[in-house]
Design a protein around this motif. Structure first.
Motif, PDB file in Angstrom:
ATOM      1  N   MET A   1       0.817  -1.179   0.000  1.00  0.00           N
ATOM      2  CA  MET A   1       0.000   0.000   0.000  1.00  0.00           C
ATOM      3  C   MET A   1       0.869   1.254   0.000  1.00  0.00           C
ATOM      4  O   MET A   1       0.560   2.234  -0.666  1.00  0.00           O
ATOM      5  CB  MET A   1      -0.909  -0.019   1.223  1.00  0.00           C
ATOM      6  N   PHE A   2       1.965   1.263   0.762  1.00  0.00           N
ATOM      7  CA  PHE A   2       2.811   2.440   0.839  1.00  0.00           C
ATOM      8  C   PHE A   2       3.974   2.411  -0.134  1.00  0.00           C
ATOM      9  O   PHE A   2       4.762   3.339  -0.163  1.00  0.00           O
ATOM     10  CB  PHE A   2       3.326   2.598   2.265  1.00  0.00           C
ATOM     11  N   HIS A   3       4.091   1.348  -0.902  1.00  0.00           N
ATOM     12  CA  HIS A   3       5.168   1.260  -1.880  1.00  0.00           C
ATOM     13  C   HIS A   3       4.662   1.775  -3.223  1.00  0.00           C
ATOM     14  O   HIS A   3       3.650   1.294  -3.730  1.00  0.00           O
ATOM     15  CB  HIS A   3       5.656  -0.193  -2.025  1.00  0.00           C
ATOM     16  N   PRO A   4       5.350   2.755  -3.791  1.00  0.00           N
ATOM     17  CA  PRO A   4       4.860   3.274  -5.079  1.00  0.00           C
ATOM     18  C   PRO A   4       5.066   2.260  -6.188  1.00  0.00           C
ATOM     19  O   PRO A   4       6.033   1.509  -6.206  1.00  0.00           O
ATOM     20  CB  PRO A   4       5.722   4.519  -5.308  1.00  0.00           C
ATOM     21  N   LYS A   5       4.133   2.242  -7.101  1.00  0.00           N
ATOM     22  CA  LYS A   5       4.243   1.360  -8.255  1.00  0.00           C
ATOM     23  C   LYS A   5       4.693   2.210  -9.435  1.00  0.00           C
ATOM     24  O   LYS A   5       3.986   3.122  -9.865  1.00  0.00           O
ATOM     25  CB  LYS A   5       2.902   0.698  -8.553  1.00  0.00           C
ATOM     26  N   ILE A   6       5.861   1.927  -9.935  1.00  0.00           N
ATOM     27  CA  ILE A   6       6.418   2.693 -11.037  1.00  0.00           C
ATOM     28  C   ILE A   6       5.984   2.043 -12.338  1.00  0.00           C
ATOM     29  O   ILE A   6       6.252   0.859 -12.561  1.00  0.00           O
ATOM     30  CB  ILE A   6       7.957   2.750 -10.948  1.00  0.00           C
ATOM     31  N   PRO A   7       5.290   2.794 -13.172  1.00  0.00           N
ATOM     32  CA  PRO A   7       4.843   2.187 -14.430  1.00  0.00           C
ATOM     33  C   PRO A   7       6.029   1.951 -15.365  1.00  0.00           C
ATOM     34  O   PRO A   7       6.999   2.695 -15.369  1.00  0.00           O
ATOM     35  CB  PRO A   7       3.889   3.235 -15.012  1.00  0.00           C
ATOM     36  N   THR A   8       5.935   0.889 -16.126  1.00  0.00           N
ATOM     37  CA  THR A   8       6.979   0.594 -17.097  1.00  0.00           C
ATOM     38  C   THR A   8       6.570   1.149 -18.439  1.00  0.00           C
ATOM     39  O   THR A   8       5.396   1.211 -18.777  1.00  0.00           O
ATOM     40  CB  THR A   8       7.204  -0.923 -17.222  1.00  0.00           C
ATOM     41  N   MET A   9       7.564   1.565 -19.207  1.00  0.00           N
ATOM     42  CA  MET A   9       7.282   2.135 -20.523  1.00  0.00           C
ATOM     43  C   MET A   9       6.996   1.000 -21.489  1.00  0.00           C
ATOM     44  O   MET A   9       7.853   0.153 -21.737  1.00  0.00           O
ATOM     45  CB  MET A   9       8.498   2.948 -20.993  1.00  0.00           C
ATOM     46  N   PRO A  10       5.782   0.960 -22.057  1.00  0.00           N
ATOM     47  CA  PRO A  10       5.492  -0.121 -23.005  1.00  0.00           C
ATOM     48  C   PRO A  10       6.238   0.094 -24.316  1.00  0.00           C
ATOM     49  O   PRO A  10       6.652   1.203 -24.642  1.00  0.00           O
ATOM     50  CB  PRO A  10       3.982  -0.003 -23.207  1.00  0.00           C
ATOM     51  N   GLN A  11       6.406  -0.970 -25.053  1.00  0.00           N
ATOM     52  CA  GLN A  11       7.064  -0.875 -26.351  1.00  0.00           C
ATOM     53  C   GLN A  11       6.164  -0.125 -27.325  1.00  0.00           C
ATOM     54  O   GLN A  11       4.946  -0.255 -27.266  1.00  0.00           O
ATOM     55  CB  GLN A  11       7.372  -2.284 -26.905  1.00  0.00           C
ATOM     56  N   PRO A  12       6.759   0.667 -28.206  1.00  0.00           N
ATOM     57  CA  PRO A  12       5.908   1.406 -29.157  1.00  0.00           C
ATOM     58  C   PRO A  12       5.179   0.449 -30.087  1.00  0.00           C
ATOM     59  O   PRO A  12       5.711  -0.576 -30.505  1.00  0.00           O
ATOM     60  CB  PRO A  12       6.888   2.284 -29.910  1.00  0.00           C
ATOM     61  N   THR A  13       3.960   0.804 -30.400  1.00  0.00           N
ATOM     62  CA  THR A  13       3.174  -0.016 -31.312  1.00  0.00           C
ATOM     63  C   THR A  13       2.979   0.759 -32.602  1.00  0.00           C
ATOM     64  O   THR A  13       3.083   1.975 -32.653  1.00  0.00           O
ATOM     65  CB  THR A  13       1.803  -0.326 -30.698  1.00  0.00           C
ATOM     66  N   GLY A  14       2.685   0.061 -33.655  1.00  0.00           N
ATOM     67  CA  GLY A  14       2.447   0.709 -34.938  1.00  0.00           C
ATOM     68  C   GLY A  14       3.745   0.863 -35.720  1.00  0.00           C
ATOM     69  O   GLY A  14       4.775   0.254 -35.429  1.00  0.00           O
ATOM     70  N   PHE A  15       3.691   1.696 -36.731  1.00  0.00           N
ATOM     71  CA  PHE A  15       4.837   1.896 -37.600  1.00  0.00           C
ATOM     72  C   PHE A  15       5.805   2.895 -36.976  1.00  0.00           C
ATOM     73  O   PHE A  15       5.405   3.935 -36.475  1.00  0.00           O
ATOM     74  CB  PHE A  15       4.394   2.409 -38.969  1.00  0.00           C
ATOM     75  N   THR A  16       7.062   2.563 -37.032  1.00  0.00           N
ATOM     76  CA  THR A  16       8.084   3.498 -36.571  1.00  0.00           C
ATOM     77  C   THR A  16       9.008   3.792 -37.735  1.00  0.00           C
ATOM     78  O   THR A  16       9.241   2.956 -38.597  1.00  0.00           O
ATOM     79  CB  THR A  16       8.901   2.910 -35.406  1.00  0.00           C
ATOM     80  N   THR A  17       9.540   4.999 -37.763  1.00  0.00           N
ATOM     81  CA  THR A  17      10.443   5.382 -38.846  1.00  0.00           C
ATOM     82  C   THR A  17      11.838   5.576 -38.279  1.00  0.00           C
ATOM     83  O   THR A  17      12.012   5.991 -37.135  1.00  0.00           O
ATOM     84  CB  THR A  17       9.987   6.696 -39.496  1.00  0.00           C
ATOM     85  N   ALA A  18      12.808   5.271 -39.092  1.00  0.00           N
ATOM     86  CA  ALA A  18      14.200   5.449 -38.686  1.00  0.00           C
ATOM     87  C   ALA A  18      14.525   6.933 -38.720  1.00  0.00           C
ATOM     88  O   ALA A  18      13.952   7.693 -39.494  1.00  0.00           O
ATOM     89  CB  ALA A  18      15.114   4.683 -39.638  1.00  0.00           C
ATOM     90  N   PRO A  19      15.463   7.383 -37.896  1.00  0.00           N
ATOM     91  CA  PRO A  19      15.819   8.801 -37.923  1.00  0.00           C
ATOM     92  C   PRO A  19      16.453   9.175 -39.257  1.00  0.00           C
ATOM     93  O   PRO A  19      17.180   8.384 -39.865  1.00  0.00           O
ATOM     94  CB  PRO A  19      16.806   8.950 -36.766  1.00  0.00           C
ATOM     95  N   ALA A  20      16.173  10.369 -39.709  1.00  0.00           N
ATOM     96  CA  ALA A  20      16.696  10.841 -40.986  1.00  0.00           C
ATOM     97  C   ALA A  20      18.181  11.153 -40.852  1.00  0.00           C
ATOM     98  O   ALA A  20      18.622  11.724 -39.862  1.00  0.00           O
ATOM     99  CB  ALA A  20      15.945  12.085 -41.435  1.00  0.00           C
ATOM    100  N   VAL A  21      18.945  10.768 -41.859  1.00  0.00           N
ATOM    101  CA  VAL A  21      20.380  11.029 -41.866  1.00  0.00           C
ATOM    102  C   VAL A  21      20.639  12.211 -42.783  1.00  0.00           C
ATOM    103  O   VAL A  21      20.234  12.217 -43.940  1.00  0.00           O
ATOM    104  CB  VAL A  21      21.165   9.785 -42.357  1.00  0.00           C
ATOM    105  N   VAL A  22      21.315  13.209 -42.257  1.00  0.00           N
ATOM    106  CA  VAL A  22      21.633  14.400 -43.041  1.00  0.00           C
ATOM    107  C   VAL A  22      23.101  14.328 -43.435  1.00  0.00           C
ATOM    108  O   VAL A  22      23.972  14.229 -42.579  1.00  0.00           O
ATOM    109  CB  VAL A  22      21.363  15.683 -42.226  1.00  0.00           C
ATOM    110  N   GLU A  23      23.342  14.342 -44.733  1.00  0.00           N
ATOM    111  CA  GLU A  23      24.716  14.274 -45.214  1.00  0.00           C
ATOM    112  C   GLU A  23      25.190  15.675 -45.576  1.00  0.00           C
ATOM    113  O   GLU A  23      24.462  16.451 -46.195  1.00  0.00           O
ATOM    114  CB  GLU A  23      24.800  13.365 -46.447  1.00  0.00           C
ATOM    115  N   PRO A  24      26.430  16.024 -45.212  1.00  0.00           N
ATOM    116  CA  PRO A  24      26.933  17.359 -45.536  1.00  0.00           C
ATOM    117  C   PRO A  24      27.183  17.496 -47.035  1.00  0.00           C
ATOM    118  O   PRO A  24      27.501  16.530 -47.721  1.00  0.00           O
ATOM    119  CB  PRO A  24      28.233  17.464 -44.742  1.00  0.00           C
ATOM    120  N   THR A  25      27.005  18.690 -47.534  1.00  0.00           N
ATOM    121  CA  THR A  25      27.271  18.960 -48.950  1.00  0.00           C
ATOM    122  C   THR A  25      28.454  19.909 -49.061  1.00  0.00           C
ATOM    123  O   THR A  25      28.722  20.704 -48.158  1.00  0.00           O
ATOM    124  CB  THR A  25      26.047  19.607 -49.616  1.00  0.00           C
ATOM    125  N   ALA A  26      29.146  19.806 -50.176  1.00  0.00           N
ATOM    126  CA  ALA A  26      30.317  20.654 -50.390  1.00  0.00           C
ATOM    127  C   ALA A  26      29.868  21.994 -50.960  1.00  0.00           C
ATOM    128  O   ALA A  26      28.938  22.078 -51.749  1.00  0.00           O
ATOM    129  CB  ALA A  26      31.283  19.984 -51.359  1.00  0.00           C
TER     130      ALA A  26
END
Length: 110
Positions: A1-26
């Motif tokens: 009763m006095f112990h806090p319950k820490i919620p766990t972060m669920p895994q993301p659901t649905g479509f996920t996208t990879a981070p965009a890679v920015v390449e330097p230009t000359a």
């Protein structure tokens, strides 16, 4: 009763996208070219670019009256709030004195 319950972060659901890679230009310097002939353009008139505000005596009176009304209303609200706090403080102090008197008289009887 006095112990806090820490919620766990669920895994993301649905479509996920990879981070965009920015390449330097000359940066390639451009070849110097002859400047094109510049024809002078007449400057626009400064008076026509911005309309002037003309205050008539009636407008000045209206502005002063409006400003005075705003100051009076804000002042009345602030004074009434201060009065409410003062009345509340005084009533709490009177209640404290009455309770202290009752407690003291009760303890003297025994």
């Amino acid at each position: 009763m006095f112990h806090p319950k820490i919620p766990t972060m669920p895994q993301p659901t649905g479509f996920t996208t990879a981070p965009a890679v920015v390449e330097p230009t000359a940066v390639v310097p451009q070849q110097a070219t002859a400047p094109a002939p510049v024809t002078p353009v007449p400057a626009p008139a400064a008076a026509s670019a911005r309309p002037t505000v003309q205050l008539t005596p009636g407008a000045v009176v209206a502005l002063v009256g409006g400003g005075t009304a705003v100051v009076l209303v804000v002042g009345a609200v602030l004074v009434s709030m201060l009065l409410a706090v003062a009345i509340t403080g005084a009533s709490v102090a009177i209640c404290a004195l009455v309770i202290r008197s009752l407690i003291n008289s009760e303890s003297k009887r025994h």
